[in-house]
Write an enzyme that holds these catalytic residues in place. Structure first.
Site, mmCIF file in Angstrom:
data_model
loop_
_atom_site.group_PDB
_atom_site.id
_atom_site.type_symbol
_atom_site.label_atom_id
_atom_site.label_comp_id
_atom_site.label_asym_id
_atom_site.label_seq_id
_atom_site.Cartn_x
_atom_site.Cartn_y
_atom_site.Cartn_z
ATOM 1 N N HIS A 174 0.806 -1.230 0.000
ATOM 2 C CA HIS A 174 0.000 0.000 0.000
ATOM 3 C C HIS A 174 0.839 1.280 0.000
ATOM 4 O O HIS A 174 0.290 2.375 0.054
ATOM 5 C CB HIS A 174 -0.959 0.018 1.197
ATOM 6 C CG HIS A 174 -0.275 0.254 2.513
ATOM 7 N ND1 HIS A 174 0.313 -0.748 3.242
ATOM 8 C CD2 HIS A 174 -0.072 1.381 3.227
ATOM 9 C CE1 HIS A 174 0.843 -0.261 4.337
ATOM 10 N NE2 HIS A 174 0.634 1.042 4.358
HETATM 11 C C1 UD1 Z 1 -2.264 5.557 5.534
HETATM 12 C C2 UD1 Z 1 -1.001 6.132 6.168
HETATM 13 C C3 UD1 Z 1 0.093 5.078 6.146
HETATM 14 C C4 UD1 Z 1 -0.363 3.776 6.798
HETATM 15 C C5 UD1 Z 1 -1.666 3.309 6.158
HETATM 16 C C6 UD1 Z 1 -2.208 2.122 6.917
HETATM 17 C C7 UD1 Z 1 -0.644 8.556 5.873
HETATM 18 C C8 UD1 Z 1 0.097 9.603 5.147
HETATM 19 N N1 UD1 Z 1 -0.510 7.281 5.411
HETATM 20 O O1 UD1 Z 1 -1.956 5.273 4.174
HETATM 21 O O2 UD1 Z 1 1.215 5.562 6.872
HETATM 22 O O3 UD1 Z 1 0.628 2.803 6.619
HETATM 23 O O4 UD1 Z 1 -2.639 4.377 6.227
HETATM 24 O O5 UD1 Z 1 -3.085 1.386 6.134
HETATM 25 O O6 UD1 Z 1 -1.341 8.845 6.820
HETATM 26 N N2 UD1 Z 1 -9.143 4.617 0.891
HETATM 27 C C9 UD1 Z 1 -10.401 4.080 0.836
HETATM 28 N N3 UD1 Z 1 -11.011 3.748 2.010
HETATM 29 C C10 UD1 Z 1 -10.431 3.909 3.201
HETATM 30 C C11 UD1 Z 1 -9.157 4.473 3.260
HETATM 31 C C12 UD1 Z 1 -8.520 4.814 2.091
HETATM 32 O O7 UD1 Z 1 -10.972 3.894 -0.237
HETATM 33 O O8 UD1 Z 1 -11.045 3.571 4.224
HETATM 34 C C13 UD1 Z 1 -8.446 4.943 -0.373
HETATM 35 C C14 UD1 Z 1 -8.726 6.356 -0.888
HETATM 36 O O9 UD1 Z 1 -8.729 6.314 -2.275
HETATM 37 C C15 UD1 Z 1 -7.508 7.124 -0.395
HETATM 38 C C16 UD1 Z 1 -6.404 6.083 -0.453
HETATM 39 O O10 UD1 Z 1 -7.036 4.845 -0.147
HETATM 40 O O11 UD1 Z 1 -7.242 8.248 -1.185
HETATM 41 C C17 UD1 Z 1 -5.263 6.350 0.509
HETATM 42 O O12 UD1 Z 1 -5.769 6.484 1.861
HETATM 43 P P1 UD1 Z 1 -4.955 7.365 2.940
HETATM 44 O O13 UD1 Z 1 -5.596 7.211 4.258
HETATM 45 O O14 UD1 Z 1 -4.755 8.726 2.433
HETATM 46 O O15 UD1 Z 1 -3.530 6.709 2.949
HETATM 47 P P2 UD1 Z 1 -3.117 5.180 3.110
HETATM 48 O O16 UD1 Z 1 -2.454 4.764 1.843
HETATM 49 O O17 UD1 Z 1 -4.263 4.396 3.616
HETATM 50 N N1 UDP Z 2 -4.081 -6.090 8.598
HETATM 51 C C1 UDP Z 2 -5.378 -6.565 8.692
HETATM 52 N N2 UDP Z 2 -6.018 -6.941 7.546
HETATM 53 C C2 UDP Z 2 -5.432 -6.874 6.320
HETATM 54 C C3 UDP Z 2 -4.099 -6.387 6.246
HETATM 55 C C4 UDP Z 2 -3.450 -5.995 7.396
HETATM 56 O O1 UDP Z 2 -5.932 -6.643 9.784
HETATM 57 O O2 UDP Z 2 -6.077 -7.232 5.320
HETATM 58 C C5 UDP Z 2 -3.408 -5.650 9.833
HETATM 59 C C6 UDP Z 2 -2.071 -6.310 10.113
HETATM 60 O O3 UDP Z 2 -2.249 -7.462 10.908
HETATM 61 C C7 UDP Z 2 -1.291 -5.229 10.852
HETATM 62 C C8 UDP Z 2 -1.895 -3.947 10.344
HETATM 63 O O4 UDP Z 2 -3.107 -4.284 9.687
HETATM 64 O O5 UDP Z 2 -1.501 -5.302 12.249
HETATM 65 C C9 UDP Z 2 -0.955 -3.280 9.375
HETATM 66 O O6 UDP Z 2 -1.606 -2.205 8.777
HETATM 67 P P1 UDP Z 2 -1.110 -1.536 7.421
HETATM 68 O O7 UDP Z 2 -0.300 -2.502 6.647
HETATM 69 O O8 UDP Z 2 -2.326 -0.978 6.780
HETATM 70 O O9 UDP Z 2 -0.261 -0.297 7.930
HETATM 71 P P2 UDP Z 2 1.236 -0.089 8.435
HETATM 72 O O10 UDP Z 2 1.523 -1.039 9.530
HETATM 73 O O11 UDP Z 2 2.141 -0.239 7.253
HETATM 74 O O12 UDP Z 2 1.222 1.337 8.878
#
Ligand code: UD1
Ligand code: UDP
Length: 355
Positions: free
Chosen positions: A204
């Site tokens: 991601h």
């Molecule tokens: C965010 C965090 C990242 C973390 C990740 C965990 C920042 C800058 N990034 O990244 O550090 O590792 O969360 O998963 O805060 N979207 C949906 N539904 C949702 C959420 C997101 O459709 O519930 C889609 C949207 O198109 C959005 C994109 O995902 O624009 C990115 O979501 P965003 O929360 O901005 O960043 P993440 O990539 O999720």
């Molecule tokens: N995770 C989950 N379901 C999924 C993928 C990840 O519950 O389909 C959990 C995973 O066990 C971990 C956390 O989400 O605890 C990691 O989140 P993510 O990879 O979104 O973010 P990051 O840790 O990189 O910030």
């Protein structure tokens, strides 16, 4: 003492739910949860609230947007709630925009900030998370460090006050929830995995998934390996890009919606190999002694690289092939003492009680 935890993204719901259970045993602590609403899709939010029995008290419904928009909107909402609730302390987790917004809003109101997962650095300032970490640490009063490396990073930056080596709350969380996952999760049945090998993939990071060509190259590189089933619970950010990749290039990968935490733990625990660019998943692979290839050039969690449990392969097909070739489990067990052995929440609690 009144404490507000600011959360917003999937990994924060998991960690805050754990700390919440621990703090709930102390009637002298009132612990409220403020969700910025950064993650809102049912499989990124509600699924976790239900499964972890964790329900934030406030939801700002900030949703998606540019960094400025998401952080700014969150700050406006957080400030309003902090002014009304006047907590003694704000806790923020990790490195997301919700973390940054929570820390900045609190410090400007002269409310002390505690940062869970302080001191982590990738030394790559093009990662939005790196900026969030540096700024959050610089305004936090209590820096709860998950690893020895995190402590050293802060020391190298000249930070002395408030640095506490707690260990990693994600390890406590895994140790608490894994037995529950074994009892309750039927994910292997649902995916019809019967004692066969499979690889588990998550991606991601914007650097890896926002560009169609790059994501396609990585997924194609995986297909060119001698591979078993590849299960890919796909983050919504990645789903948006995958829509532009022809189906034929994805034939070998089983793309599913993100799964719940308990289901994910079971998938990790049974995977022959984990491939990921997630911070949390790299550590969980290590905790569960599963070989992991990290699809990044650097990691904030170098402890996981010890003895070869985790390998940094980036997104270069040749390096991925080499990583797959060496994927056997190392002979030396993972060292969980590097992550606090499951006592992080206890150490955090003691630090909070002594305020
Ligand atoms: C965010 C965090 C990242 C973390 C990740 C965990 C920042 C800058 N990034 O990244 O550090 O590792 O969360 O998963 O805060 N979207 C949906 N539904 C949702 C959420 C997101 O459709 O519930 C889609 C949207 O198109 C959005 C994109 O995902 O624009 C990115 O979501 P965003 O929360 O901005 O960043 P993440 O990539 O999720
Ligand atoms: N995770 C989950 N379901 C999924 C993928 C990840 O519950 O389909 C959990 C995973 O066990 C971990 C956390 O989400 O605890 C990691 O989140 P993510 O990879 O979104 O973010 P990051 O840790 O990189 O910030």
């Amino acid at each position: 003492m009144k404490i507000i935890s600011v959360v917003g993204a999937r990994p924060q719901f998991i960690k805050a739910a754990m700390l919440s259970m621990t703090l709930a045993k102390h009637p002298e602590i009132t612990h409220l949860h403020l969700d910025t609403g950064q993650h809102y899709s049912p499989e990124m939010a509600e699924l976790f609230f239900e499964e972890l029995d964790y329900r934030p008290d406030f939801d700002l419904k900030v949703g998606s947007g540019t960094h400025g928009c998401q952080t700014g909107k969150a700050m406006m909402g957080i400030e309003e709630i902090l002014l009304k609730e006047t907590p003694h302390l704000v806790i923020v987790y990790g490195d997301t925009n919700a973390t940054l917004a929570g820390a900045l809003s609190a410090v400007k109101l002269h409310i002390p900030v505690a940062h869970v997962e302080a001191g982590l650095r990738s030394f790559n300032r093009r990662m939005p998370e790196e900026i969030n970490r540096i700024v959050t640490d610089s305004v936090s009063d209590l820096l709860f460090c998950p690893t020895p490396t995190a402590v050293t990073n802060l020391k190298n930056e000249g930070r002395k006050e408030g640095v506490i080596h707690t260990g990693d709350i994600l390890l406590d969380t895994l140790q608490y929830f894994l037995p529950k996952a074994r009892e309750r999760s039927d994910v292997l049945n649902r995916l019809k995995i019967n004692n066969e090998s499979f690889w588990l993939l998550t991606m991601h990071r914007p650097h890896n998934v926002d560009e169609v060509g790059k994501l396609k190259r990585v997924l194609t590189a995986l297909g060119s390996q001698d591979h078993p089933r590849i299960i890919f619970p796909c983050h919504p950010r990645t789903t948006a890009t995958i829509k532009n990749i022809p189906d034929k290039a994805l034939d070998h990968i089983e793309i599913i919606l993100p799964v719940s935490y308990l289901d994910f733990l079971i998938l990790e625990n049974n995977a022959e190999l984990i491939l990921t660019d997630s911070g949390g998943v790299q550590r969980e692979a290590y905790f569960l002694a599963r070989p992991c290839l990290t699809l990044r050039e650097e990691t904030e969690w170098p402890e996981t690289l010890e003895n070869g449990w985790n390998r940094l392969v980036g997104t270069d097909p040749e390096q991925i092939t080499e990583g797959v070739r060496q994927k056997k489990s190392p002979m030396i067990e993972p060292d969980l003492t590097l992550f606090g052995d499951g006592y992080a929440q206890e150490k955090i609690l003691q630090a909070l009680l002594s305020l």
